[in-house]
Scaffold this active site. Sequence first.
Site, PDB file in Angstrom:
ATOM      1  N   LYS A 128       0.836  -1.209   0.000  1.00  0.00           N
ATOM      2  CA  LYS A 128       0.000   0.000   0.000  1.00  0.00           C
ATOM      3  C   LYS A 128       0.865   1.252   0.000  1.00  0.00           C
ATOM      4  CE  LYS A 128      -3.903  -2.130   2.444  1.00  0.00           C
ATOM      5  NZ  LYS A 128      -4.673  -2.175   3.717  1.00  0.00           N
TER       6      LYS A 128
ATOM      7  N   SER B 176      -0.893   0.879   5.855  1.00  0.00           N
ATOM      8  CA  SER B 176      -1.134   0.054   7.044  1.00  0.00           C
ATOM      9  C   SER B 176      -2.130  -1.042   6.709  1.00  0.00           C
ATOM     10  CB  SER B 176      -1.667   0.912   8.196  1.00  0.00           C
ATOM     11  OG  SER B 176      -1.770   0.163   9.381  1.00  0.00           O
ATOM     12  N   ASP B 177      -2.029  -2.134   7.439  1.00  0.00           N
ATOM     13  CA  ASP B 177      -2.990  -3.219   7.279  1.00  0.00           C
ATOM     14  C   ASP B 177      -3.208  -3.888   8.633  1.00  0.00           C
ATOM     15  OD1 ASP B 177      -4.534  -4.820   5.160  1.00  0.00           O
ATOM     16  OD2 ASP B 177      -3.580  -6.377   6.365  1.00  0.00           O
ATOM     17  N   THR B 178      -4.439  -4.301   8.879  1.00  0.00           N
ATOM     18  CA  THR B 178      -4.808  -4.934  10.147  1.00  0.00           C
ATOM     19  C   THR B 178      -5.505  -6.261   9.889  1.00  0.00           C
ATOM     20  OG1 THR B 178      -5.080  -2.781  11.234  1.00  0.00           O
ATOM     21  CG2 THR B 178      -6.139  -4.678  12.281  1.00  0.00           C
TER      22      THR B 178
ATOM     23  N   ALA C 168       0.312  -3.850  10.811  1.00  0.00           N
ATOM     24  CA  ALA C 168       1.609  -3.419  10.297  1.00  0.00           C
ATOM     25  C   ALA C 168       1.465  -2.014   9.747  1.00  0.00           C
ATOM     26  CB  ALA C 168       2.093  -4.366   9.196  1.00  0.00           C
TER      27      ALA C 168
END
Length: 200
Positions: free
Chosen positions: A52, A67-69, A104
Amino acid sequence: MQPIILASASPRRAELLTQIGLSFHARPVDIDETPREDESPSAYVERLAREKAIAGASDPGQIVIGSDTSVVLGGDILGKPANPGEAEATLGRLSGRTHQVLTAVALATGGQCFTRLVITDVTFRELCPEEIRAYIASGEPMDKAGSYGIQGLGGIFVKEIRGSYSSVVGLPLQETATLLAQAGYPVWKVWQRSLESHNE
């Protein structure tokens, strides 16, 4: 200072960046979020955050945050529910158990990309079927990993949290600030100096 880009359409991530005093432009990106074969949840969220950030970088002089969750229970990634039935099944699995929220954050600038991974343990109390259905009817679970939002109505389900609250919401603030400082952009330098202005 360099312009900051948030490579996300998430209002929660935008609110968190605003909370720490940052000015930025939101630039959502479209990437393939399909997990790779035998990819661990931690590798998965770090890869997506990195992709991203890199996808949002149109100018090497910019600072791009991605960011990724993911919500993980027993090694299974519990993504956003496709329908109310899936949300009900997910919340039923989380009831009375401890799961992990992996977030992250990645920062891309100057042709480089750096990442941080934060893992937080979240324990749910026992949920009754009626409140699960009422929560689903509210609509809140439908766009959230793990079918709940800790910062919203779903906060009443959380018995205990061990780790970073902001990471569970969607962006670990301490780690984000560290990455920005390493890129030459310490967030405290952009804070309003209200007391100094008042005393002049």
